[in-house]
Design a protein around this motif. Sequence first.
Motif, PDB file in Angstrom:
ATOM      1  N   GLY A  68     -14.067  10.912   0.261  1.00  0.00           N
ATOM      2  CA  GLY A  68     -14.343  12.267  -0.245  1.00  0.00           C
ATOM      3  C   GLY A  68     -15.274  12.245  -1.447  1.00  0.00           C
ATOM      4  N   HIS A  69     -15.524  11.056  -1.991  1.00  0.00           N
ATOM      5  CA  HIS A  69     -16.467  10.964  -3.115  1.00  0.00           C
ATOM      6  C   HIS A  69     -17.625  10.067  -2.718  1.00  0.00           C
ATOM      7  CE1 HIS A  69     -13.845  13.111  -5.788  1.00  0.00           C
ATOM      8  NE2 HIS A  69     -12.828  12.347  -5.399  1.00  0.00           N
ATOM      9  N   GLU A  70     -18.768  10.394  -3.253  1.00  0.00           N
ATOM     10  CA  GLU A  70     -19.974   9.693  -2.839  1.00  0.00           C
ATOM     11  C   GLU A  70     -20.676   9.112  -4.061  1.00  0.00           C
ATOM     12  OE1 GLU A  70     -24.109  11.025  -0.789  1.00  0.00           O
ATOM     13  OE2 GLU A  70     -22.428  12.421  -0.667  1.00  0.00           O
ATOM     14  N   PHE A  71     -21.042   7.850  -3.986  1.00  0.00           N
ATOM     15  CA  PHE A  71     -21.752   7.188  -5.082  1.00  0.00           C
ATOM     16  C   PHE A  71     -23.182   7.705  -5.159  1.00  0.00           C
ATOM     17  CE2 PHE A  71     -24.776   3.780  -6.147  1.00  0.00           C
ATOM     18  CZ  PHE A  71     -24.352   3.425  -7.418  1.00  0.00           C
ATOM     19  N   GLU A  72     -23.595   8.036  -6.372  1.00  0.00           N
ATOM     20  CA  GLU A  72     -25.007   8.378  -6.578  1.00  0.00           C
ATOM     21  C   GLU A  72     -25.566   7.412  -7.610  1.00  0.00           C
ATOM     22  OE1 GLU A  72     -27.761  12.303  -7.384  1.00  0.00           O
ATOM     23  OE2 GLU A  72     -25.783  12.211  -8.282  1.00  0.00           O
ATOM     24  N   ASN A  73     -26.662   6.744  -7.255  1.00  0.00           N
ATOM     25  CA  ASN A  73     -27.165   5.686  -8.134  1.00  0.00           C
ATOM     26  C   ASN A  73     -28.058   6.244  -9.233  1.00  0.00           C
ATOM     27  OD1 ASN A  73     -27.749   3.261  -9.216  1.00  0.00           O
ATOM     28  ND2 ASN A  73     -28.623   2.346  -7.370  1.00  0.00           N
ATOM     29  N   GLY A  74     -27.559   6.227 -10.460  1.00  0.00           N
ATOM     30  CA  GLY A  74     -28.347   6.696 -11.605  1.00  0.00           C
ATOM     31  C   GLY A  74     -28.925   5.529 -12.375  1.00  0.00           C
ATOM     32  N   VAL A  75     -29.504   4.569 -11.661  1.00  0.00           N
ATOM     33  CA  VAL A  75     -29.959   3.345 -12.330  1.00  0.00           C
ATOM     34  C   VAL A  75     -31.303   3.562 -13.031  1.00  0.00           C
ATOM     35  CG1 VAL A  75     -31.233   2.384 -10.354  1.00  0.00           C
ATOM     36  CG2 VAL A  75     -30.121   0.829 -11.967  1.00  0.00           C
ATOM     37  N   VAL A  76     -31.454   2.959 -14.196  1.00  0.00           N
ATOM     38  CA  VAL A  76     -32.748   2.907 -14.895  1.00  0.00           C
ATOM     39  C   VAL A  76     -32.986   1.445 -15.251  1.00  0.00           C
ATOM     40  CG1 VAL A  76     -34.070   3.637 -16.929  1.00  0.00           C
ATOM     41  CG2 VAL A  76     -32.504   5.249 -15.833  1.00  0.00           C
ATOM     42  N   ALA A  77     -33.999   0.849 -14.653  1.00  0.00           N
ATOM     43  CA  ALA A  77     -34.214  -0.597 -14.806  1.00  0.00           C
ATOM     44  C   ALA A  77     -34.621  -0.976 -16.223  1.00  0.00           C
ATOM     45  CB  ALA A  77     -35.296  -1.048 -13.819  1.00  0.00           C
ATOM     46  N   GLY A  78     -34.389  -2.246 -16.544  1.00  0.00           N
ATOM     47  CA  GLY A  78     -34.776  -2.776 -17.863  1.00  0.00           C
ATOM     48  C   GLY A  78     -33.621  -3.533 -18.474  1.00  0.00           C
ATOM     49  N   GLY A  79     -33.842  -4.839 -18.723  1.00  0.00           N
ATOM     50  CA  GLY A  79     -32.769  -5.704 -19.224  1.00  0.00           C
ATOM     51  C   GLY A  79     -32.106  -5.161 -20.474  1.00  0.00           C
ATOM     52  N   ALA A  80     -30.802  -5.415 -20.562  1.00  0.00           N
ATOM     53  CA  ALA A  80     -29.979  -5.001 -21.704  1.00  0.00           C
ATOM     54  C   ALA A  80     -29.985  -3.486 -21.900  1.00  0.00           C
ATOM     55  CB  ALA A  80     -30.416  -5.709 -22.996  1.00  0.00           C
ATOM     56  N   GLY A  81     -30.488  -2.766 -20.908  1.00  0.00           N
ATOM     57  CA  GLY A  81     -30.446  -1.313 -20.995  1.00  0.00           C
ATOM     58  C   GLY A  81     -31.473  -0.713 -21.940  1.00  0.00           C
ATOM     59  N   VAL A  82     -32.539  -1.469 -22.262  1.00  0.00           N
ATOM     60  CA  VAL A  82     -33.503  -0.950 -23.242  1.00  0.00           C
ATOM     61  C   VAL A  82     -34.067   0.408 -22.827  1.00  0.00           C
ATOM     62  CG1 VAL A  82     -34.267  -2.966 -24.553  1.00  0.00           C
ATOM     63  CG2 VAL A  82     -35.154  -2.597 -22.251  1.00  0.00           C
ATOM     64  N   ASN A  83     -34.365   0.575 -21.551  1.00  0.00           N
ATOM     65  CA  ASN A  83     -34.906   1.871 -21.092  1.00  0.00           C
ATOM     66  C   ASN A  83     -33.770   2.849 -20.784  1.00  0.00           C
ATOM     67  OD1 ASN A  83     -37.439   0.606 -21.135  1.00  0.00           O
ATOM     68  ND2 ASN A  83     -37.132  -0.159 -19.049  1.00  0.00           N
ATOM     69  N   ALA A  84     -32.726   2.320 -20.131  1.00  0.00           N
ATOM     70  CA  ALA A  84     -31.611   3.179 -19.717  1.00  0.00           C
ATOM     71  C   ALA A  84     -30.995   3.898 -20.920  1.00  0.00           C
ATOM     72  CB  ALA A  84     -30.554   2.341 -19.001  1.00  0.00           C
TER      73      ALA A  84
END
Length: 426
Positions: A68-84
Amino acid sequence: MNGVGMLSTRRALAAVVSAVTLLTASACGSADEDAGATKVEVFTWWAEGGEKAGLDALVGRFTTDCPGHEFENGVVAGGAGVNAKQVLGARIEQNDPPDTFQVHAGAELADYIAAGRVQDLSGEYDSWGLRQAFPQGLIDDLTVAGKIYSVPSNVHRANVVWANSQVLSDAGIVRTPKTLDAFLKDLATLRRAGVESPLALGRDWTQLMLLESVLISGLGPKRFAGLFTGDTKWQSRAVRDALADYAQLISFSNPDRDALDWPQAEQLLIDGRAGYQLMGDWLAADLAAKNFRAYESFTFPGTDGVFQWLADSFVLPAGATNAEGTRCWLKTVASAEGQREFNIRKGSIPARTDVTGDGFSAYQVAAMKDWESDTPVPSCAHGSACSQDWQNALNAALGAFSTAPEKNVTALQNALAATAAQYVKG
Ligand code: GAL
């Protein structure tokens, strides 16, 4: 009011009274919930290689465990999350948080807690039995004023050197260096053997990781940890010596380091253009994903018996649209099976203590043992030791040091000390 309508109302409000944005966000948090929502947007920086393989495994479990729940990928690339982290910050400012996001346990998470951006999960900890599942030390690090706000998915180790076995044996290096001096000698040996940049290095935050290992080596775990609590002074002879060692180390690294993220530095290692790379043990998973097996690893010289840890965790943000689906994601992340499947592919070890080593690599089984017996120290580059602002300031200082034609260690020490004076609490 539906989620969108509420959102635009809140955006308008935020524009008018930005000073109360924070209060608005927490007060309206649950009002954004949409009972009919099925998507759970999971925000990470796990976009490729071993990191994506780990995330995919979690998604597989979530799909099974949370119908009943669906994964939505909110990924933002970049090591250590610098961009995310920048994207996330902007979204949170606009009261448009994802349903859940990746954040490091420790000081980095504390920023979000203090700002009222994440919801208390103490009740979930009780009903899911998590207080017994995670080690007490980690529970302590996650607890703020008696409440717990995130679910850790793993424990990574930061103070690890990865080496290309062929490159080392071609240069006649057969022994693992136990001291920084021995390591510097091996780097010089590699350079004499024609490996021009024997230490693969990347941009600012990877430089901070290297510096932290040098500081642990020079100061020992207790004094190292004290650098981030105010118990250890940055203006000391020991720190100065460590910075001089660090300057020597980076003189053995690739000159284009500031332009590389960790996977590109890793490529230098894989291609045999470098002999060594200091990196967290997500590298193990990534080397496996890239099918490169001719490597060995050792704890950074002088840090044997120290486990520099960091933990990725997931939260329920104030204002998450699908809180129910997010709770199911968090339960999956917390579960023994979720932690097993995720960590086997991620290179890290489960944060839970009741997951056995079956199916894990020899490196991971050894890391599990070390995690039990070694002295834990937190990481600033990955948020367990210091706030996001402090991380940013250190990254900037090291990036500037890296690009400066003259390596002025005194100026670097002054910059690091000034930063600590600004950010240390208490
Ligand atoms: C860390 C994170 C790890 C890994 C690494 C490289 O901050 O905790 O899980 O993603 O960055 O991107």
